[in-house]
Design an enzyme around this catalytic site. Structure first.
Site, PDB file in Angstrom:
ATOM      1  CB  CYS A  36      71.802  42.028 148.067  1.00 14.92           C
ATOM      2  SG  CYS A  36      71.978  43.611 148.872  1.00 14.92           S
ATOM      3  CB  CYS A  39      74.710  44.117 147.193  1.00 18.27           C
ATOM      4  SG  CYS A  39      74.328  43.563 148.867  1.00 18.27           S
TER       5      CYS A  39
END
Length: 110
Positions: A36, A39
């Protein structure tokens, strides 16, 4: 991503139970995935918040490693930040939004 001393990983359902659901006080859980991008982008900010807001404990959960816990928590997007008080989820912040996350942490600690 990678854990840090301020935002350690939770690696089992039992550990999640112990450190989050059975915890007294304030806990912030960063639900992330290694693939991600957002993230990874917000990780340094989460680290900074963990050092700033020391009245809360901060942990990470890799949703791929702990998919059962992620499913039970209803995680559908990463990153999702779950905010707990005395083992009860009081709010969440979905997405890599530092302002919203900091506001959520401040509200949790108020």
């Amino acid at each position: 991503m990678g854990a840090s001393e301020h935002v350690p990983p939770i690696t089992s359902k039992a550990e999640f139970q112990e450190k989050v659901l059975n915890a007294k006080g304030f806990v912030v859980v960063d639900c992330f995935a290694t693939w991600c991008g957002p993230c990874k982008a917000i990780a340094p900010t989460v680290e900074k918040f963990a050092q700033t807001y020391t009245d809360a404990s901060f942990y990470q959960i890799d949703v791929d490693e702990l998919s059962e816990v992620a499913a039970e928590l209803g995680i559908r997007a990463m990153p999702t930040f779950l905010l707990f008080k005395d083992g009860q989820k009081v709010s969440d912040v979905v997405g890599a939004n530092p302002g919203a996350l900091e506001a959520g942490i401040k509200a949790l600690l108020a």
